[in-house]
Motif scaffolding. Structure first.
Motif, PDB file in Angstrom:
ATOM      1  N   ILE A   1       0.834  -1.203   0.000  1.00  0.00           N
ATOM      2  CA  ILE A   1       0.000   0.000   0.000  1.00  0.00           C
ATOM      3  C   ILE A   1       0.869   1.253   0.000  1.00  0.00           C
ATOM      4  N   GLY A   2       1.967   1.224   0.755  1.00  0.00           N
ATOM      5  CA  GLY A   2       2.867   2.375   0.759  1.00  0.00           C
ATOM      6  C   GLY A   2       3.474   2.640  -0.603  1.00  0.00           C
ATOM      7  N   SER A   3       3.790   1.576  -1.328  1.00  0.00           N
ATOM      8  CA  SER A   3       4.377   1.732  -2.661  1.00  0.00           C
ATOM      9  C   SER A   3       3.356   2.235  -3.673  1.00  0.00           C
ATOM     10  N   LEU A   4       2.109   1.818  -3.520  1.00  0.00           N
ATOM     11  CA  LEU A   4       1.066   2.322  -4.418  1.00  0.00           C
ATOM     12  C   LEU A   4       0.906   3.830  -4.266  1.00  0.00           C
ATOM     13  N   GLN A   5       1.218   4.343  -3.063  1.00  0.00           N
ATOM     14  CA  GLN A   5       1.091   5.775  -2.805  1.00  0.00           C
ATOM     15  C   GLN A   5       2.427   6.507  -2.932  1.00  0.00           C
ATOM     16  N   ALA A   6       3.432   5.861  -3.490  1.00  0.00           N
ATOM     17  CA  ALA A   6       4.765   6.462  -3.609  1.00  0.00           C
ATOM     18  C   ALA A   6       4.677   7.800  -4.338  1.00  0.00           C
ATOM     19  N   PHE A   7       5.292   8.820  -3.741  1.00  0.00           N
ATOM     20  CA  PHE A   7       5.205  10.154  -4.339  1.00  0.00           C
ATOM     21  C   PHE A   7       6.438  10.999  -4.049  1.00  0.00           C
ATOM     22  N   ASP A   8       6.743  11.185  -2.756  1.00  0.00           N
ATOM     23  CA  ASP A   8       7.729  12.186  -2.353  1.00  0.00           C
ATOM     24  C   ASP A   8       9.114  11.916  -2.919  1.00  0.00           C
ATOM     25  N   LEU A   9       9.584  10.659  -2.833  1.00  0.00           N
ATOM     26  CA  LEU A   9      10.922  10.342  -3.324  1.00  0.00           C
ATOM     27  C   LEU A   9      11.024  10.570  -4.830  1.00  0.00           C
ATOM     28  N   ILE A  10       9.979  10.191  -5.556  1.00  0.00           N
ATOM     29  CA  ILE A  10       9.981  10.345  -7.018  1.00  0.00           C
ATOM     30  C   ILE A  10       9.973  11.824  -7.396  1.00  0.00           C
ATOM     31  N   MET A  11       9.196  12.628  -6.677  1.00  0.00           N
ATOM     32  CA  MET A  11       9.146  14.048  -6.994  1.00  0.00           C
ATOM     33  C   MET A  11      10.473  14.728  -6.711  1.00  0.00           C
ATOM     34  N   VAL A  12      11.151  14.322  -5.653  1.00  0.00           N
ATOM     35  CA  VAL A  12      12.442  14.930  -5.315  1.00  0.00           C
ATOM     36  C   VAL A  12      13.507  14.556  -6.335  1.00  0.00           C
ATOM     37  N   MET A  13      13.519  13.288  -6.770  1.00  0.00           N
ATOM     38  CA  MET A  13      14.605  12.808  -7.614  1.00  0.00           C
ATOM     39  C   MET A  13      14.382  13.049  -9.101  1.00  0.00           C
ATOM     40  N   THR A  14      13.153  12.843  -9.583  1.00  0.00           N
ATOM     41  CA  THR A  14      12.917  12.951 -11.034  1.00  0.00           C
ATOM     42  C   THR A  14      11.723  13.817 -11.398  1.00  0.00           C
ATOM     43  N   GLY A  15      10.790  14.002 -10.471  1.00  0.00           N
ATOM     44  CA  GLY A  15       9.584  14.754 -10.789  1.00  0.00           C
ATOM     45  C   GLY A  15       8.683  14.059 -11.788  1.00  0.00           C
ATOM     46  N   GLY A  16       8.891  12.760 -11.994  1.00  0.00           N
ATOM     47  CA  GLY A  16       8.099  12.013 -12.970  1.00  0.00           C
ATOM     48  C   GLY A  16       8.769  11.876 -14.321  1.00  0.00           C
ATOM     49  N   GLY A  17       9.859  12.584 -14.538  1.00  0.00           N
ATOM     50  CA  GLY A  17      10.578  12.517 -15.811  1.00  0.00           C
ATOM     51  C   GLY A  17      11.659  11.458 -15.794  1.00  0.00           C
ATOM     52  N   PRO A  18      12.447  11.352 -16.859  1.00  0.00           N
ATOM     53  CA  PRO A  18      12.348  12.143 -18.097  1.00  0.00           C
ATOM     54  C   PRO A  18      11.249  11.622 -19.019  1.00  0.00           C
ATOM     55  N   ALA A  19      10.488  12.544 -19.604  1.00  0.00           N
ATOM     56  CA  ALA A  19       9.426  12.219 -20.557  1.00  0.00           C
ATOM     57  C   ALA A  19       8.447  11.215 -19.967  1.00  0.00           C
ATOM     58  N   HIS A  20       8.002  11.469 -18.724  1.00  0.00           N
ATOM     59  CA  HIS A  20       7.028  10.626 -18.014  1.00  0.00           C
ATOM     60  C   HIS A  20       7.545   9.215 -17.741  1.00  0.00           C
ATOM     61  N   ALA A  21       8.844   8.990 -17.846  1.00  0.00           N
ATOM     62  CA  ALA A  21       9.398   7.637 -17.682  1.00  0.00           C
ATOM     63  C   ALA A  21       9.305   7.139 -16.247  1.00  0.00           C
ATOM     64  N   THR A  22       9.183   8.043 -15.266  1.00  0.00           N
ATOM     65  CA  THR A  22       9.071   7.631 -13.867  1.00  0.00           C
ATOM     66  C   THR A  22       7.751   8.084 -13.254  1.00  0.00           C
ATOM     67  N   ASP A  23       6.774   8.392 -14.090  1.00  0.00           N
ATOM     68  CA  ASP A  23       5.459   8.769 -13.573  1.00  0.00           C
ATOM     69  C   ASP A  23       4.763   7.560 -12.975  1.00  0.00           C
ATOM     70  N   VAL A  24       4.274   7.703 -11.739  1.00  0.00           N
ATOM     71  CA  VAL A  24       3.383   6.726 -11.129  1.00  0.00           C
ATOM     72  C   VAL A  24       2.032   7.411 -10.945  1.00  0.00           C
ATOM     73  N   ILE A  25       1.066   6.700 -10.390  1.00  0.00           N
ATOM     74  CA  ILE A  25      -0.281   7.268 -10.309  1.00  0.00           C
ATOM     75  C   ILE A  25      -0.290   8.547  -9.486  1.00  0.00           C
ATOM     76  N   SER A  26       0.427   8.566  -8.371  1.00  0.00           N
ATOM     77  CA  SER A  26       0.405   9.744  -7.499  1.00  0.00           C
ATOM     78  C   SER A  26       1.053  10.954  -8.149  1.00  0.00           C
ATOM     79  N   THR A  27       2.162  10.777  -8.861  1.00  0.00           N
ATOM     80  CA  THR A  27       2.789  11.920  -9.531  1.00  0.00           C
ATOM     81  C   THR A  27       1.946  12.396 -10.700  1.00  0.00           C
ATOM     82  N   LEU A  28       1.303  11.449 -11.386  1.00  0.00           N
ATOM     83  CA  LEU A  28       0.396  11.827 -12.468  1.00  0.00           C
ATOM     84  C   LEU A  28      -0.768  12.644 -11.919  1.00  0.00           C
TER      85      LEU A  28
END
Length: 297
Positions: A226-253
């Motif tokens: 459940i924590g991984s399904l809600q993953a957000f903060d680490l991804i936003m700090v490191m990549t912001g969902g990029g490059p070209a949406h390559a690291t977008d998950v549901i929460s960042t989207l």
């Protein structure tokens, strides 16, 4: 306890404040998100257009980024759960061979207490290109493996796997301490009786530790998934969902649609979709482990 059973209102007096706070912090926002997911709104103005389930239809059938984000989110969860058996093995070995195992487990737990921003910035530096002081590329260069050097977080092929690894590193100690506590709580008398019957070492772990640790193992699985399904903060700090949406998950989207493109209704629909996915997988995981516990029992 008999007095409390008779005076049910006594229980209600103590439970009601926490229940009201929980409803205000959890259920009320979910209800509000459920309503805003049915409207077209920019989140700022007062004009709202009721569109029904159109936002959900657009998400499921017209958004080219949604299903790839779902795949990455589920992969994130799978990778997070994959480390739990390793944590259990470490917990068994520490409990058996390390005299002051609590201190060692505390050391493993240190990354959990660090700020996500600190962890993100630390690993961004580690993943940096060689000319920016990246440690991984520096090691590869020193070993003469220049062909394997790359801009890790700027590569759509490798960026997500880099995030998986950081998440595993960060929460390894979290799941280790849960498993270690579960192993420690198993009465030593059971192992002594099993040793008399010829079950010792890993044989005892197979027939005693693993069956008795199932409820604790389930807790780690549910928390990791459940924590991984809600993953957000680490991804936003490191990549912001990029490059070209390559690291977008549901929460960042959801975040990008809600606060960057001001599609508040659409972002709320994404949030509700994530809630439904979390609930569905929680029921599935609990059902699977309930069957396992019945077989073990």
């Amino acid at each position: 306890m008999n007095v409390l059973k008779v005076r049910w209102w006594t229980i209600g007096i103590f439970v009601l404040p926490c229940l009201l706070l929980y409803m205000m912090m959890v259920f009320v926002p979910i209800v509000i998100s459920g309503y805003t997911s049915l409207v077209e709104w920019d989140g700022i103005g007062v004009n709202k257009t009721f569109v029904g389930l159109d936002n959900y239809v657009d998400i499921l059938f017209h958004d080219p980024h949604f299903w790839p984000a779902v795949r990455r989110t589920l992969m994130y969860a799978v990778f997070s759960m994959a480390e739990i058996p390793i944590c259990l093995l470490f917990a068994i070995l520490i409990n058996r061979y390390v005299k002051r195992g609590n201190r060692l487990v505390s050391i493993y737990f240190m990354p959990v207490i660090l700020s996500v921003v600190i962890i993100g910035q630390l690993w961004k530096t580690i993943y940096n290109p060689l000319d920016m002081g990246g440690m991984i590329n520096g090691i590869l260069n020193a070993l003469g493996m220049q062909g394997h050097m790359r801009a890790w977080l700027s590569s759509p092929q490798f960026a997500m796997y880099c995030l998986y690894f950081v998440s595993l590193w960060q929460y390894f100690g979290y799941h280790l301490i849960i498993q270690f506590t579960g192993v420690q709580n198993i009465p030593s008398d059971i192992y002594e009786a099993a040793k008399i019957d010829g079950a010792d070492g890993f044989k005892a772990d197979r027939y005693i530790t693993l069956p008795l640790i199932v409820p604790v193992f389930k807790i780690s699985i549910v928390l990791a998934f459940i924590g991984s399904l809600q993953a957000f903060d680490l991804i936003m700090v490191m990549t912001g969902g990029g490059p070209a949406h390559a690291t977008d998950v549901i929460s960042t989207l959801m975040y990008n649609n809600t606060f960057l493109t001001f599609k508040y209704g659409y972002g709320s629909a994404l949030a509700m979709t994530l809630v439904f996915i979390c609930l569905a997988f929680t029921f599935v995981i609990n059902g699977v482990f309930n069957r396992i516990e019945k077989k073990v029992g």
